[in-house]
Design a protein around this motif. Structure first.
Motif: not given
Length: 427
Positions: A413-415, A417-425
């Motif tokens: 759910v957090l992912g 909704s954009g609440t969970v940040p992903e890795a940035v290359p």
């Protein structure tokens, strides 16, 4: 230069930090093996043991954030050394508890003494490794947890059997005394070995130091959340609180299995020595799985599913383990459950470190670990209470499964909704 410096830092820091965490986790969970005879000697019920094993995390919760903020101020080297020396002394004193209240007191003090160690190391690693490397690095560091159980389970069983009655002490008392010694010695080694920041690393060349300092600063600027989050905001930020709840569910599974697995396994009709070796099996599976899973997460630069999927699978495996009549198949299910817990955790810790910097990272990471750590109180106590009420572990494992599944669903759910940040290359 990047590969050379990364390998150099990895070889210098991670094996030593793994050794420290190995000793920490051994001191934290050896109560699970001590309970095989300690509970009988002291007259502790399953509920009393579960409460005492879990009350560690109440002390941990209360002092986690202040401890990590102090680490940010005074430096990792001195503060981690202080933590290790004091917790080893408290852990050794568990050998002299005489009943439920002294057991509660020592476990609570142990939580206070150790508060800040794990989030402090997570914070420390952000000083040395950019975000695209962190799942692998945190996974290698956290491999110390299952490794400590792979080695510590048969070792603890052997210590208890070999020392029982020596100099008038029971085997479980010798277990606490002997296994506290490595943490005490490593605390002094930390003072001599660790370096607080890359700029102070005399074991790197000047060119390597300059490159690493610049790369870490670049990584800080490239974080997904570009607005500045201060310490106070971090402690009340919905993203931080959401991640804390995910970690709460996973910690319930981690410490539910960590503090009760020896008693579950011994219930299969095994001796103490046999229990030690069989208990190591789920952790052997976990070491291999968590390293492979975190490497895959770094290669794909994906974090949400790499956190959620093992939590969901682990939860379903916990549920199955309680209702499988065959001890062999039950151990298979418990091994899958342990794999789910340990594969989830390192990838999870890439999320808050991609979100927070500076004092906000110190406070936010500590808050997540503190709230999540309360799962370490809920899990063991819940299992003990249900075991006393029902006489079996089936419903207890089902309850733990519910927390794990909820953690996996919340991560999704957090992912979404954009609440969970992903890795940035890195560019």
């Amino acid at each position: 230069m990047s590969e050379i410096v990364s390998r150099k830092v990895l070889r210098r820091l991670v094996p030593f930090l793994m050794l420290c965490y190995f000793a920490a986790f051994l001191d934290r969970v050896n109560v699970g093996f001590a309970a095989l005879t300690m509970n009988r000697d002291l007259g502790l019920s399953a509920a009393v043991y579960g409460f005492g094993a879990g009350i560690f995390f109440l002390g941990y919760f209360l002092f986690e954030v202040p401890s990590n903020i102090i680490l940010e101020k005074v430096g990792a080297r001195r503060w981690i050394a202080r933590i290790m020396i004091t917790w080893s002394i408290v852990s050794a004193s568990t050998a002299f508890v005489v009943g439920e209240y002294s057991f509660y007191l020592v476990r609570f003090l142990l939580g206070i003494a150790e508060a800040g160690f794990f989030p402090g190391i997570i914070l420390y690693l952000t000083y040395w490794f950019p975000s695209e490397q962190r799942a692998k690095v945190v996974g290698a560091f956290m491999a110390a947890i299952p490794i400590s159980s792979v080695i510590g389970s048969p070792l603890s069983a052997w210590i208890m059997a070999a020392t029982d009655g020596a100099h008038g002490l029971a085997g479980w008392q010798w277990l606490y005394l002997i296994e506290a010694a490595p943490s005490f010695l490593l605390g002094f080694a930390v003072l001599a070995y660790l370096t607080d920041r890359p700029a102070l690393a005399t074991w790197l060349t000047p060119q390597e130091r300059d490159w690493l300092v610049a790369r870490i600063e670049q990584d800080r600027r490239e974080r997904v959340v570009v607005q500045k989050i201060g310490l106070r905001q971090a402690l009340m930020h919905p993203r931080v609180l959401g991640l804390a709840l995910v970690y709460f569910g996973v910690s319930t599974g981690l410490y539910g299995i960590g503090l009760w697995l020896p008693q579950i396994v011994k219930g299969f009709g095994l001796s103490t020595i046999e229990t030690g070796f069989v208990t190591a099996i789920p952790y052997i599976v976990s070491v291999v799985g968590m390293i492979a899973w975190t490497r895959h997460s770094d290669r794909t630069m994906e974090r949400t599913w790499h956190t959620a999927l093992p939590a969901l699978v682990g939860g379903l495996a916990f549920a199955a383990a309680g209702y499988i009549p065959s001890p062999t198949l039950a151990m298979v299910a418990l091994s899958v459950a342990a794999l789910g817990v340990f594969a989830c955790m390192p990838t999870f810790w890439t999320l808050p470190t991609a979100l927070l910097t500076g004092s906000a990272a110190a406070g936010g990471i500590a808050l997540i670990n503190a709230i999540g750590g309360l799962g370490g109180f809920v899990g063991p106590y819940l299992i003990g209470w249900i075991k006393d009420a029902t006489g079996q572990f089936s419903l207890a494992l089902l309850a733990i499964a519910g927390f794990m599944v909820a953690a996996g669903l919340l991560a999704l759910v957090l992912g979404r909704s954009g609440t969970v940040p992903e890795a940035v290359p890195a560019e």
